[in-house]
Scaffold this active site. Sequence first.
Site, PDB file in Angstrom:
ATOM      1  N   ARG A 170       0.850  -1.189   0.000  1.00 60.17           N
ATOM      2  CA  ARG A 170       0.000   0.000   0.000  1.00 60.17           C
ATOM      3  C   ARG A 170       0.885   1.238   0.000  1.00 60.17           C
ATOM      4  O   ARG A 170       1.901   1.298   0.727  1.00 60.17           O
ATOM      5  CB  ARG A 170      -0.893   0.033   1.250  1.00 60.17           C
ATOM      6  CG  ARG A 170      -2.098  -0.874   1.216  1.00 60.17           C
ATOM      7  CD  ARG A 170      -3.150  -0.437   0.188  1.00 60.17           C
ATOM      8  NE  ARG A 170      -4.305  -1.308   0.195  1.00 60.17           N
ATOM      9  CZ  ARG A 170      -4.462  -2.411  -0.545  1.00 60.17           C
ATOM     10  NH1 ARG A 170      -3.504  -2.775  -1.378  1.00 60.17           N
ATOM     11  NH2 ARG A 170      -5.558  -3.120  -0.471  1.00 60.17           N
TER      12      ARG A 170
ATOM     13  N   GLU B 197      -3.733   7.138  -4.481  1.00 58.59           N
ATOM     14  CA  GLU B 197      -4.252   6.519  -5.706  1.00 58.59           C
ATOM     15  C   GLU B 197      -5.629   7.055  -6.068  1.00 58.59           C
ATOM     16  O   GLU B 197      -6.447   7.250  -5.157  1.00 58.59           O
ATOM     17  CB  GLU B 197      -4.400   5.006  -5.482  1.00 58.59           C
ATOM     18  CG  GLU B 197      -3.124   4.259  -5.630  1.00 58.59           C
ATOM     19  CD  GLU B 197      -3.293   2.762  -5.380  1.00 58.59           C
ATOM     20  OE1 GLU B 197      -2.396   2.195  -4.779  1.00 58.59           O
ATOM     21  OE2 GLU B 197      -4.330   2.194  -5.788  1.00 58.59           O
TER      22      GLU B 197
ATOM     23  N   HIS C  48      -1.432  -0.430  -9.832  1.00 59.97           N
ATOM     24  CA  HIS C  48      -2.055  -1.333  -8.848  1.00 59.97           C
ATOM     25  C   HIS C  48      -2.591  -2.607  -9.515  1.00 59.97           C
ATOM     26  O   HIS C  48      -3.792  -2.883  -9.471  1.00 59.97           O
ATOM     27  CB  HIS C  48      -3.168  -0.605  -8.078  1.00 59.97           C
ATOM     28  CG  HIS C  48      -3.518  -1.282  -6.775  1.00 59.97           C
ATOM     29  ND1 HIS C  48      -3.968  -0.609  -5.666  1.00 59.97           N
ATOM     30  CD2 HIS C  48      -3.483  -2.596  -6.409  1.00 59.97           C
ATOM     31  CE1 HIS C  48      -4.208  -1.466  -4.686  1.00 59.97           C
ATOM     32  NE2 HIS C  48      -3.911  -2.680  -5.113  1.00 59.97           N
TER      33      HIS C  48
HETATM   34  C1  8YV Z   1      -6.664  -6.083  -5.214  1.00 59.52           C
HETATM   35  C2  8YV Z   1      -5.122  -5.566  -3.241  1.00 59.52           C
HETATM   36  O1  8YV Z   1      -6.578  -6.026  -6.583  1.00 59.52           O
HETATM   37  O2  8YV Z   1      -6.459  -7.293  -2.341  1.00 59.52           O
HETATM   38  C3  8YV Z   1      -5.761  -6.327  -2.137  1.00 59.52           C
HETATM   39  O3  8YV Z   1      -5.547  -5.939  -0.969  1.00 59.52           O
HETATM   40  O4  8YV Z   1      -4.400  -4.673  -3.017  1.00 59.52           O
HETATM   41  C4  8YV Z   1      -5.288  -5.811  -4.691  1.00 59.52           C
HETATM   42  O5  8YV Z   1      -4.326  -6.715  -5.099  1.00 59.52           O
HETATM   43  C5  8YV Z   1      -7.679  -5.077  -4.787  1.00 59.52           C
HETATM   44  O6  8YV Z   1      -7.567  -4.748  -3.441  1.00 59.52           O
HETATM   45  C6  8YV Z   1      -9.078  -5.554  -5.040  1.00 59.52           C
HETATM   46  O7  8YV Z   1     -10.011  -4.892  -4.223  1.00 59.52           O
END
Ligand code: 8YV
Length: 327
Positions: free
Chosen positions: A243, A272, A290
């Site tokens: 993150r 983001e 992402h």
């Molecule tokens: C996902 C992610 O694509 O799952 C997570 O925490 O960061 C990502 O890889 C995204 O969050 C889907 O909601």
Amino acid sequence: MVHKKPVVVITRKLPESIEARMMELFDARLNANDIPLSQDGLCGAFQQADVVVPTVTDNIDRSIIEAAGPQLKLIASFGTGIDHIDIEAAKHKGIIVTNTPGVLTEDTADMTMALILASARRIIEGAIMIREGRWKGWSPTLLLGRRLGGKRLGIIGMGRIGQAVAQRARGFGLSIHYHNRQRVHPEIESELEATYWESLDQMLARMDIVSVNCPHTPATYHLLSARRLNLLQPHALLINTARGEIIDETAMVKLLSEGRIASAGLDVYEHEPEINAELLTLSKPVLLPHVASATLEGRIAMGERVLVNVKSFIDGHTPPDLVVEAP
Ligand code: 8YV
């Protein structure tokens, strides 16, 4: 007796097979054009739905949770990270929260390696040079990168994804170092030949590559602060597939633009989808939108986990991926 199907609002477009199954099982409200809902739109969803299936792009804050109708009992998030949901507010309101752990570990670890390779070997700079017609032919000093073999990789967060990164990195001859809230089991440490650093500061000062693989929580917000980033060596590479909020982005961009770290491989950003304007002017950092977990197989597996969580809940069972339990 006719039972009404539960209303399940899915905030973003999901793979077709998942949406089809959602429609069979529930009164599923889909988002065909995939435009993220506004805060008002989310509020409306929370007032009409029995279950909401949000993603990382939805900011499920306290006001939305507090305004939810009494029928809303489950937030079944499509994703592993839960930092977009006010968990305390959900607990307080008696709303269950689930996520989709485990199914995107390998894809995220693959992309972490891709970012390590791309930033160490300057892959994107080379690809852009070709496409822009700037390549004038072979040269012994063209786009010199750094060899991975024999270098030290410091992993911040040795959970599922951190361990999957370590396994891959060993195959490239990197030695594994890590910092984690807790030391991992000795068996895992010896299998990965991993060195534990209780002090993150000391680890940062000695690594060639640092990969962020921990969740974003209040405790990890700006874990890589300006002070800590300053400990990195000038040849260090910084990789983030976790993150954006874990790194002080302004401080990182300053180090990159002053050449005080060599490069970065980033899949996530502090604000983001906005990207720091200065970061965009730098040619070396490898920037992705992402997509670390973005494989068709991964997205379907995430959707399957959501289906299982929602269906178990509707049938009166405990959903397997509980983040917030029933009150
Ligand atoms: C996902 C992610 O694509 O799952 C997570 O925490 O960061 C990502 O890889 C995204 O969050 C889907 O909601």
